[in-house]
Design a protein around this motif. Structure first.
Motif, PDB file in Angstrom:
ATOM      1  N   ILE A  55       0.852  -1.188   0.000  1.00 17.85           N
ATOM      2  CA  ILE A  55       0.000   0.000   0.000  1.00 17.85           C
ATOM      3  C   ILE A  55       0.889   1.241   0.000  1.00 17.85           C
ATOM      4  O   ILE A  55       1.713   1.415   0.904  1.00 17.85           O
ATOM      5  CB  ILE A  55      -0.933   0.010   1.233  1.00 17.85           C
ATOM      6  CG1 ILE A  55      -1.791  -1.255   1.240  1.00 17.85           C
ATOM      7  CG2 ILE A  55      -1.781   1.267   1.258  1.00 17.85           C
ATOM      8  CD1 ILE A  55      -2.481  -1.529   2.552  1.00 17.85           C
ATOM      9  N   LYS A  56       0.709   2.086  -1.003  1.00 21.90           N
ATOM     10  CA  LYS A  56       1.565   3.267  -1.143  1.00 21.90           C
ATOM     11  C   LYS A  56       0.713   4.511  -1.360  1.00 21.90           C
ATOM     12  O   LYS A  56      -0.230   4.490  -2.151  1.00 21.90           O
ATOM     13  CB  LYS A  56       2.515   3.092  -2.321  1.00 21.90           C
ATOM     14  CG  LYS A  56       3.425   4.275  -2.557  1.00 21.90           C
ATOM     15  CD  LYS A  56       4.316   4.046  -3.761  1.00 21.90           C
ATOM     16  CE  LYS A  56       5.167   5.269  -4.036  1.00 21.90           C
ATOM     17  NZ  LYS A  56       5.921   5.141  -5.284  1.00 21.90           N
ATOM     18  N   LEU A  57       1.068   5.579  -0.640  1.00 22.10           N
ATOM     19  CA  LEU A  57       0.444   6.890  -0.853  1.00 22.10           C
ATOM     20  C   LEU A  57       1.534   7.895  -1.180  1.00 22.10           C
ATOM     21  O   LEU A  57       2.589   7.908  -0.547  1.00 22.10           O
ATOM     22  CB  LEU A  57      -0.293   7.363   0.402  1.00 22.10           C
ATOM     23  CG  LEU A  57      -1.613   6.698   0.743  1.00 22.10           C
ATOM     24  CD1 LEU A  57      -2.186   7.320   2.014  1.00 22.10           C
ATOM     25  CD2 LEU A  57      -2.611   6.824  -0.384  1.00 22.10           C
ATOM     26  N   ASP A  58       1.263   8.753  -2.145  1.00 23.02           N
ATOM     27  CA  ASP A  58       2.191   9.814  -2.516  1.00 23.02           C
ATOM     28  C   ASP A  58       1.734  11.138  -1.922  1.00 23.02           C
ATOM     29  O   ASP A  58       0.534  11.376  -1.746  1.00 23.02           O
ATOM     30  CB  ASP A  58       2.268   9.946  -4.038  1.00 23.02           C
ATOM     31  CG  ASP A  58       2.895   8.721  -4.687  1.00 23.02           C
ATOM     32  OD1 ASP A  58       3.812   8.137  -4.085  1.00 23.02           O
ATOM     33  OD2 ASP A  58       2.455   8.351  -5.793  1.00 23.02           O
ATOM     34  N   ASN A  59       2.710  11.989  -1.626  1.00 22.04           N
ATOM     35  CA  ASN A  59       2.461  13.367  -1.176  1.00 22.04           C
ATOM     36  C   ASN A  59       1.544  13.453   0.042  1.00 22.04           C
ATOM     37  O   ASN A  59       0.575  14.196   0.046  1.00 22.04           O
ATOM     38  CB  ASN A  59       1.898  14.214  -2.325  1.00 22.04           C
ATOM     39  CG  ASN A  59       2.898  14.336  -3.451  1.00 22.04           C
ATOM     40  OD1 ASN A  59       4.071  14.594  -3.216  1.00 22.04           O
ATOM     41  ND2 ASN A  59       2.439  14.119  -4.669  1.00 22.04           N
ATOM     42  N   LEU A  60       1.874  12.707   1.069  1.00 28.32           N
ATOM     43  CA  LEU A  60       1.108  12.748   2.315  1.00 28.32           C
ATOM     44  C   LEU A  60       1.825  13.643   3.314  1.00 28.32           C
ATOM     45  O   LEU A  60       3.046  13.588   3.432  1.00 28.32           O
ATOM     46  CB  LEU A  60       0.964  11.337   2.899  1.00 28.32           C
ATOM     47  CG  LEU A  60       0.061  11.198   4.114  1.00 28.32           C
ATOM     48  CD1 LEU A  60      -1.397  11.468   3.729  1.00 28.32           C
ATOM     49  CD2 LEU A  60       0.183   9.815   4.728  1.00 28.32           C
ATOM     50  N   LYS A  61       1.070  14.463   4.015  1.00 30.45           N
ATOM     51  CA  LYS A  61       1.654  15.288   5.077  1.00 30.45           C
ATOM     52  C   LYS A  61       1.701  14.459   6.352  1.00 30.45           C
ATOM     53  O   LYS A  61       0.686  13.933   6.792  1.00 30.45           O
ATOM     54  CB  LYS A  61       0.855  16.565   5.281  1.00 30.45           C
ATOM     55  CG  LYS A  61       1.017  17.535   4.136  1.00 30.45           C
ATOM     56  CD  LYS A  61       0.338  18.841   4.397  1.00 30.45           C
ATOM     57  CE  LYS A  61       0.558  19.775   3.218  1.00 30.45           C
ATOM     58  NZ  LYS A  61      -0.126  21.042   3.410  1.00 30.45           N
ATOM     59  N   ILE A  62       2.892  14.341   6.916  1.00 27.89           N
ATOM     60  CA  ILE A  62       3.134  13.539   8.108  1.00 27.89           C
ATOM     61  C   ILE A  62       3.687  14.444   9.191  1.00 27.89           C
ATOM     62  O   ILE A  62       4.470  15.346   8.917  1.00 27.89           O
ATOM     63  CB  ILE A  62       4.143  12.418   7.800  1.00 27.89           C
ATOM     64  CG1 ILE A  62       3.578  11.487   6.736  1.00 27.89           C
ATOM     65  CG2 ILE A  62       4.510  11.645   9.058  1.00 27.89           C
ATOM     66  CD1 ILE A  62       4.551  10.425   6.298  1.00 27.89           C
ATOM     67  N   ASP A  63       3.287  14.177  10.434  1.00 27.62           N
ATOM     68  CA  ASP A  63       3.852  14.897  11.577  1.00 27.62           C
ATOM     69  C   ASP A  63       5.122  14.191  12.023  1.00 27.62           C
ATOM     70  O   ASP A  63       5.195  12.966  12.034  1.00 27.62           O
ATOM     71  CB  ASP A  63       2.850  14.947  12.733  1.00 27.62           C
ATOM     72  CG  ASP A  63       1.640  15.810  12.426  1.00 27.62           C
ATOM     73  OD1 ASP A  63       1.610  16.453  11.356  1.00 27.62           O
ATOM     74  OD2 ASP A  63       0.719  15.838  13.254  1.00 27.62           O
ATOM     75  N   PHE A  64       6.118  14.983  12.403  1.00 28.11           N
ATOM     76  CA  PHE A  64       7.369  14.461  12.943  1.00 28.11           C
ATOM     77  C   PHE A  64       7.592  15.096  14.304  1.00 28.11           C
ATOM     78  O   PHE A  64       7.625  16.316  14.432  1.00 28.11           O
ATOM     79  CB  PHE A  64       8.541  14.775  12.005  1.00 28.11           C
ATOM     80  CG  PHE A  64       8.479  14.010  10.719  1.00 28.11           C
ATOM     81  CD1 PHE A  64       9.047  12.756  10.626  1.00 28.11           C
ATOM     82  CD2 PHE A  64       7.820  14.530   9.620  1.00 28.11           C
ATOM     83  CE1 PHE A  64       8.973  12.032   9.440  1.00 28.11           C
ATOM     84  CE2 PHE A  64       7.741  13.822   8.429  1.00 28.11           C
ATOM     85  CZ  PHE A  64       8.320  12.566   8.347  1.00 28.11           C
ATOM     86  N   GLY A  65       7.711  14.258  15.326  1.00 25.53           N
ATOM     87  CA  GLY A  65       7.891  14.761  16.682  1.00 25.53           C
ATOM     88  C   GLY A  65       8.042  13.615  17.658  1.00 25.53           C
ATOM     89  O   GLY A  65       8.262  12.463  17.279  1.00 25.53           O
ATOM     90  N   GLU A  66       7.882  13.906  18.944  1.00 25.26           N
ATOM     91  CA  GLU A  66       8.003  12.892  19.987  1.00 25.26           C
ATOM     92  C   GLU A  66       6.674  12.176  20.168  1.00 25.26           C
ATOM     93  O   GLU A  66       5.621  12.789  20.168  1.00 25.26           O
ATOM     94  CB  GLU A  66       8.409  13.540  21.319  1.00 25.26           C
ATOM     95  CG  GLU A  66       8.618  12.529  22.412  1.00 25.26           C
ATOM     96  CD  GLU A  66       9.022  13.161  23.722  1.00 25.26           C
ATOM     97  OE1 GLU A  66       8.620  12.641  24.772  1.00 25.26           O
ATOM     98  OE2 GLU A  66       9.721  14.184  23.707  1.00 25.26           O
TER      99      GLU A  66
END
Length: 133
Positions: A84-95
Motif C-alpha cells: 500500500i503506497k500513498l504519494d504526497n502525504l503530510k506527516i507529523d514528525f515529533g516525539e
C-alpha cells in the motif's frame, strides 16, 4: 495484503518513507485509528538527511488524557506499508513515546486515504478498492 504483528495489545507494522530520492524503513509503527494524523519520530528525517523547509508547519496535538505536544507537519514524497503506497502525504514528525518503544503511529489519515481494511482475524491490512466520496 500486508501482514501485521499483534504485540503488547497493539497492532504494529513497518513502513517505508521516501523523500528526495532517499528512503528509510521504520519498524515498530503502531496502526492507530484513534490518531487522526500519522506521526513519526523526528530522528528518522535526520537519518534520511532530510531537513525541514519553510513550507513545513508547526502543529499542536492533544493526546488521550489531554497531553499536549508539538510536532512539525511535512509533506513526504511517499509512504509505503507493504503493498500500500500513498504519494504526497503530510506527516507529523515529533516525539511520541518518551521511552522510545514506538517509532510512529500510522494514523487514520493514511488508513482512509489508502482505503485500508484492518483484518484482525488474519492480522493483515488490505487495500480495498473503493470510490472516494
Amino acid at each position: 495484503m500486508h501482514k501485521v504483528q499483534f504485540k503488547n495489545g497493539l497492532i504494529y507494522t513497518s513502513i517505508t518513507l521516501t523523500h528526495e530520492d532517499k528512503s528509510i524503513v521504520i519498524d515498530d509503527v503502531i496502526i492507530d485509528t484513534g490518531a487522526s494524523h500519522t506521526i513519526i519520530v523526528a530522528d528518522f528525517l535526520e537519518n534520511m538527511d532530510v531537513s525541514f523547509s519553510e513550507e513545513d508547519k508547526l502543529v499542536k496535538a492533544s493526546g488521550y488524557g489531554g497531553t499536549v505536544c508539538y510536532s512539525v507537519r511535512k509533506r513526504i514524497d511517499s509512504i509505503t506499508c507493504g503493498d500500500i503506497k500513498l504519494d504526497n502525504l503530510k506527516i507529523d514528525f515529533g516525539e511520541i513515546d518518551p521511552n522510545e518503544r514506538v517509532n510512529g503511529l500510522l494514523g487514520l489519515d493514511f488508513c482512509i486515504k489508502a482505503g485500508v481494511v484492518i483484518d484482525l482475524v488474519d492480522l493483515a491490512i488490505i487495500k480495498k478498492a473503493y470510490e472516494q466520496k
